[in-house]
Design an enzyme around this catalytic site. Structure first.
Site, PDB file in Angstrom:
ATOM      1  N   GLU A 161     -24.591  47.945  26.585  1.00 45.29           N
ATOM      2  CA  GLU A 161     -25.653  47.131  25.987  1.00 45.29           C
ATOM      3  C   GLU A 161     -25.642  47.199  24.466  1.00 45.29           C
ATOM      4  O   GLU A 161     -26.274  46.388  23.797  1.00 45.29           O
ATOM      5  CB  GLU A 161     -27.023  47.524  26.560  1.00 45.29           C
ATOM      6  CG  GLU A 161     -27.380  48.985  26.397  1.00 45.29           C
ATOM      7  CD  GLU A 161     -28.103  49.261  25.089  1.00 45.29           C
ATOM      8  OE1 GLU A 161     -28.806  48.374  24.600  1.00 45.29           O
ATOM      9  OE2 GLU A 161     -27.952  50.377  24.576  1.00 45.29           O
ATOM     10  N   HIS A 206     -28.550  48.930  30.300  1.00 42.72           N
ATOM     11  CA  HIS A 206     -29.033  49.995  29.427  1.00 42.72           C
ATOM     12  C   HIS A 206     -28.837  51.355  30.095  1.00 42.72           C
ATOM     13  O   HIS A 206     -28.356  52.312  29.474  1.00 42.72           O
ATOM     14  CB  HIS A 206     -30.508  49.751  29.117  1.00 42.72           C
ATOM     15  CG  HIS A 206     -30.991  50.391  27.851  1.00 42.72           C
ATOM     16  ND1 HIS A 206     -31.333  51.717  27.789  1.00 42.72           N
ATOM     17  CD2 HIS A 206     -31.202  49.898  26.616  1.00 42.72           C
ATOM     18  CE1 HIS A 206     -31.752  52.016  26.562  1.00 42.72           C
ATOM     19  NE2 HIS A 206     -31.670  50.931  25.829  1.00 42.72           N
TER      20      HIS A 206
END
Length: 341
Positions: free
Chosen positions: A10, A307
């Site tokens: 990410e 994430h």
């Protein structure tokens, strides 16, 4: 020296923060390039720089290229030192993200410590103080850590000026836990916060929450702050279960209707409650690091985010743990297992 690419996965600030925390604890130096490469404004922003500077002060690290806008830096840690620390971001950048970088490391200090961070306390794309106090803090408590977090003054974008402090006691061995079931719901409530803005905004937000979730007036709390702590607005929804506490947040913005702000956080709550997971998407990112420090752990999570995957990859570079994810129909499972060296 661990080499990290800040554009992996990410590609946000969590790569840097996790690296700082684990570098302090393990004594392992690292070099990171392409810092926050996937963000609209790549490189170190003020809140990330303060996290680096704070970590360096806590462990007496040698740091190179630590400046706003830098896309690379090198961090060579020393020994973690207990103390009474104070750091100011100087903007409305997130104070909570700076605290999250320091708290796990200060558990490894030889004496109690306190940290005061000045800046933003309720920011988009960052956990609010109440999340640290009730969701993240509860997990640390279950693992045997003694951390007390206090919100001294609210700080909203763009004014900032908020203050949050944390006190820690030494805890060099965190206990292993499993967060599998939420358990029964013990309490649920919403809080609409306004500072320097009409109270009617919060009233409209709470009305929508009550209608959407079917909650009574006793579950809807209006918090009108002094004007000098604003302008700002936030809606927080807290779900306290026997096994875990979750806090969901939406931050008010200019030209965004109160109903849209409240609707956004309600949608998150409904999405979470529609799964059977114990841990929501954001808390999953945060519990992974202390569980890895404990050597093993397991939790059910709402969904596997990029994430979380990126954070797991960084953690495994510093610690002898294998982190795996498995998706099922209405939840996912994250397992952390010790790896023999």
């Amino acid at each position: 020296m661990i080499e990290l690419d800040g554009s992996q996965g990410e590609g946000g600030g969590q790569i840097l923060r996790t690296s700082l925390t684990l570098s302090m604890i393990t004594g392992t130096p690292f070099r990171v390039t392409n810092i926050r490469a996937n963000r609209a404004k790549p490189g170190l922003m003020r809140q990330h720089l303060v996290a680096v500077q704070a970590a360096a002060q806590v462990c007496g690290a040698e740091v190179s290229h630590a400046e706003v806008g830098s896309s690379a830096l090198e961090f060579r840690p020393g020994r973690i030192k207990a103390g009474d620390y104070r750091f100011s971001i100087g903007t409305a950048g997130s104070s909570t993200l700076v605290l999250q970088t320091l708290i796990p490391a200060l558990l490894y200090a030889s004496e109690p410590s306190t940290v005061l961070v000045c800046g933003g306390t309720h920011n988009p794309m960052a956990p609010p103080v109440q999340f640290l106090q009730q969701a993240y803090g509860r997990v640390l408590e279950l693992m045997g850590a003694k951390v007390h977090i206090t919100l001294r003054r609210y700080g909203f974008y763009p004014a900032g000026g908020g203050e949050v402090s944390a006190s820690t006691e030494p805890c060099t061995k965190l206990g292993q836990i499993a967060l599998i079931e939420r358990g029964a719901l013990r309490s649920a409530y919403a809080e609409a916060i306004v500072a320097g803005l009409p109270g009617a905004i919060a009233e409209r937000e709470l009305q929508l929450v009550g209608e959407r979730l079917g909650w009574t007036a006793g579950q809807l709390r209006l918090n009108e702050l002094p004007r000098d702590q604003g302008p700002g607005n936030a809606v927080l929804i807290t779900l306290d279960f026997e096994g875990v506490t979750e806090v969901f947040t939406a931050i008010g913005e200019k030209r965004v209707r109160a109903e849209s702000v409240a609707g956004a956080v309600v949608a998150e709550v409904e999405d979470y409650l529609g799964s059977s997971a114990a841990v929501g998407e954001h808390l999953a990112d945060q519990v992974m690091l202390p569980m890895a420090l404990a050597g093993a752990g397991q939790f059910t999570m709402h969904r596997i985010s990029q994430h979380a995957i990126t954070n797991a990859e960084v953690i495994s570079r510093f610690l002898p743990v294998q982190i795996s994810f498995e998706q099922s129909a209405d939840h996912a499972v994250c397992r952390l297992d010790a790896v023999s060296l």
